[in-house]
Design an enzyme around this catalytic site. Sequence first.
Site, mmCIF file in Angstrom:
data_model
loop_
_atom_site.group_PDB
_atom_site.id
_atom_site.type_symbol
_atom_site.label_atom_id
_atom_site.label_comp_id
_atom_site.label_asym_id
_atom_site.label_seq_id
_atom_site.Cartn_x
_atom_site.Cartn_y
_atom_site.Cartn_z
ATOM 1 N N GLY A 1 -4.404 2.595 -4.896
ATOM 2 C CA GLY A 1 -5.617 2.119 -4.256
ATOM 3 C C GLY A 1 -5.397 1.066 -3.191
ATOM 4 N N SER A 2 -5.995 1.213 -2.004
ATOM 5 C CA SER A 2 -5.646 0.319 -0.919
ATOM 6 C C SER A 2 -6.400 0.661 0.356
ATOM 7 C CB SER A 2 -4.152 0.420 -0.649
ATOM 8 O OG SER A 2 -3.780 1.784 -0.593
#
Length: 227
Positions: free
Chosen positions: A187-188
């Site tokens: 996630g990013s």
Amino acid sequence: MKIHKEGRRILFFTLLVLLVLNLLLYYFNTENGTFNRIFSAVSVVLFLLILQFFRSPYRNLLLHEDLITAPADGKVVVIEEVEEPEYFQGKRKQISIFMSPINVHITRNPVSGIVKYFKYHPGNYFVAWHPKSSTQNERTTVVVESTAGPEVLFRQIAGAMARRIVWYVNEGDEVSQGEEFGFIKFGSRVDVFVPLDTDIKVELGQKTKGGQTVIAQLKTQTPTFFG
């Protein structure tokens, strides 16, 4: 389709732990077969989720010196004029791509050129769409002097789930458009900062594919098929 090198060790140890836990349950918890079967099903689903996160699909990369391609798979969540304080110390256009846990998390060079600046910043883990994430989360900043001339800054930003950013570039390296420059685990988002006269080619909410989707076009002397 192949498994990215950043995920091989994680997948191996995840498989090993899940296998051991399932064997222990089936050996010591024989009277509760229903629970054992549910746990086995959950183990398979968990492993498949992690497996898809580290997938590395084949890409036909778009190569053109004045076009900026998406550095990651995801969704465009920011297009705005901002002050970039770290390197340019002036106004730039920002394009941000949010990568959900189901996206491919390989990050790619949006342009070809020479790495003029690189810095890693330790930091917090706000959710990736939080306004503070660009300046306070764990992140890297890369500036490439593109073969077309203008400098392009791109930044890997860790999110609430991401706990490790990996990069493969250093100052002075020559990089090619579409090649991997890093990986963000779980996630990013990636921010791209371009000159104010750059022609933005995407819209808010648009889905992108790393190395393929054209997100902007730099102003150069030589016209291209994109006009």
